[in-house]
Design a protein around this motif. Structure first.
Motif, PDB file in Angstrom:
ATOM      1  N   GLU A  39      43.542  52.948  51.584  1.00  0.00           N
ATOM      2  CA  GLU A  39      42.568  52.076  52.255  1.00  0.00           C
ATOM      3  C   GLU A  39      42.500  50.735  51.530  1.00  0.00           C
ATOM      4  O   GLU A  39      42.261  50.686  50.329  1.00  0.00           O
ATOM      5  CB  GLU A  39      41.186  52.721  52.267  1.00  0.00           C
ATOM      6  N   TYR A  40      42.719  49.652  52.275  1.00  0.00           N
ATOM      7  CA  TYR A  40      42.732  48.321  51.667  1.00  0.00           C
ATOM      8  C   TYR A  40      41.290  47.811  51.578  1.00  0.00           C
ATOM      9  O   TYR A  40      40.812  47.037  52.404  1.00  0.00           O
ATOM     10  CB  TYR A  40      43.588  47.361  52.488  1.00  0.00           C
ATOM     11  N   ASP A  41      40.600  48.282  50.534  1.00  0.00           N
ATOM     12  CA  ASP A  41      39.195  47.958  50.349  1.00  0.00           C
ATOM     13  C   ASP A  41      39.034  46.767  49.415  1.00  0.00           C
ATOM     14  O   ASP A  41      40.016  46.117  49.029  1.00  0.00           O
ATOM     15  CB  ASP A  41      38.441  49.175  49.829  1.00  0.00           C
ATOM     16  N   VAL A  42      37.785  46.509  49.038  1.00  0.00           N
ATOM     17  CA  VAL A  42      37.498  45.341  48.201  1.00  0.00           C
ATOM     18  C   VAL A  42      38.187  45.437  46.850  1.00  0.00           C
ATOM     19  O   VAL A  42      38.745  44.448  46.349  1.00  0.00           O
ATOM     20  CB  VAL A  42      35.971  45.168  48.028  1.00  0.00           C
ATOM     21  N   LEU A  43      38.181  46.619  46.219  1.00  0.00           N
ATOM     22  CA  LEU A  43      38.812  46.763  44.914  1.00  0.00           C
ATOM     23  C   LEU A  43      40.315  46.501  44.987  1.00  0.00           C
ATOM     24  O   LEU A  43      40.898  45.873  44.100  1.00  0.00           O
ATOM     25  CB  LEU A  43      38.553  48.161  44.352  1.00  0.00           C
ATOM     26  N   THR A  44      40.955  46.956  46.062  1.00  0.00           N
ATOM     27  CA  THR A  44      42.390  46.711  46.233  1.00  0.00           C
ATOM     28  C   THR A  44      42.656  45.225  46.437  1.00  0.00           C
ATOM     29  O   THR A  44      43.605  44.662  45.865  1.00  0.00           O
ATOM     30  CB  THR A  44      42.934  47.511  47.421  1.00  0.00           C
ATOM     31  N   ALA A  45      41.824  44.586  47.249  1.00  0.00           N
ATOM     32  CA  ALA A  45      41.980  43.154  47.496  1.00  0.00           C
ATOM     33  C   ALA A  45      41.795  42.358  46.209  1.00  0.00           C
ATOM     34  O   ALA A  45      42.538  41.412  45.928  1.00  0.00           O
ATOM     35  CB  ALA A  45      40.984  42.695  48.560  1.00  0.00           C
ATOM     36  N   GLN A  46      40.801  42.742  45.413  1.00  0.00           N
ATOM     37  CA  GLN A  46      40.580  42.067  44.131  1.00  0.00           C
ATOM     38  C   GLN A  46      41.756  42.272  43.193  1.00  0.00           C
ATOM     39  O   GLN A  46      42.129  41.372  42.434  1.00  0.00           O
ATOM     40  CB  GLN A  46      39.292  42.583  43.489  1.00  0.00           C
TER      41      GLN A  46
END
Length: 246
Positions: free
Chosen positions: A37-44
């Protein structure tokens, strides 16, 4: 990559996201779960990787160019290497600055609104605006510590602007996945990805566990005080940690 991954609502999901997370984890840019899942932590983490590699304008997307750098299929350009080296130097120099900011933030503990529920504080008087003052508290601490990233009356009294600057690498601010004492923790209270005024900010005083930390925060029940937070306490929908390097 057959598609460019980006932080959208609903979140992107799939094997390509898992692939990106595994690559980011191999380089210590990502410490979250391999969820697909491309969530906020992954984006950061993508932004952190680009910052580390020397991208002039790091973003929260994952595409073929970043994949090639992380797999070794492509090498950073000389300009990227130079920028990366400068950022590492800035970060090393920022350690003493962040320690001073913690000391200044400790001095603010016990600051109260006068009269109660008015947002009138000595913090607002220092900054030049009598209003909601969580961001002004950390700004005051860093201004007194000697940071060039903060300025009285202009940087920062509004959390989304500070997060935006960190995400784009402006003013010596950057997003970090590994919060240390003196880093800022920005709370997205409504899941808008900092697009509304429903947010909060504090300064990390110390880590208390793998996913927990102690902060000092202004504008908490009319005062500035220590708080014990975890990434799982439900206080915020998402978290962004910001490192100050100058």
């Amino acid at each position: 990559m057959k598609r460019t991954l980006a932080l959208v609502t609903p979140h992107m999901e799939g094997q390509d996201v898992e692939f990106a997370q595994r690559l980011l984890k191999q380089h210590d840019d990502y410490d979250g779960p391999i969820s697909g899942e491309y969530d906020v932590l992954t984006a950061q983490a993508c932004e952190a990787a680009q910052f580390r590699l020397g991208y002039a304008r790091p973003s929260q997307g994952f595409g073929t160019p970043l994949e090639k750098f992380l797999t070794g299929a492509a090498k950073p350009t000389p300009a990227m290497k130079k920028l990366s080296a400068q950022r590492k130097k800035n970060e090393a120099n920022g350690g003493a600055l962040r320690k001073k900011a913690v000391a200044e933030m400790i001095k603010l503990i016990g600051t109260i609104e006068d009269p109660p529920h008015s947002n009138h504080t000595t913090v607002g008087a220092f900054y030049g605006i009598q209003d909601e003052w969580c961001a002004m508290s950390v700004s005051m601490a860093y201004i007194k510590a000697g940071s060039a990233a903060f300025a009285r009356g202009s940087r920062w009294s509004y959390v989304p602007f500070l997060v935006g600057a960190a995400r784009s690498g402006q003013y010596g601010l950057r997003v970090t996945m590994d919060p240390k004492p003196g880093d800022l923790v920005c709370y997205d209270l409504d899941g808008s990805n900092f697009k509304t005024k429903h947010n909060h900010i504090g300064l990390v005083e110390k880590s208390t566990g793998p996913r927990s930390f102690q902060t000092i925060e202004g504008n908490i029940s009319d005062t500035c005080k220590r708080m014990n937070r975890t990434l799982d306490d439900g206080f915020a929908k998402d978290y962004v940690f910001v490192r100050v390097t100058k």
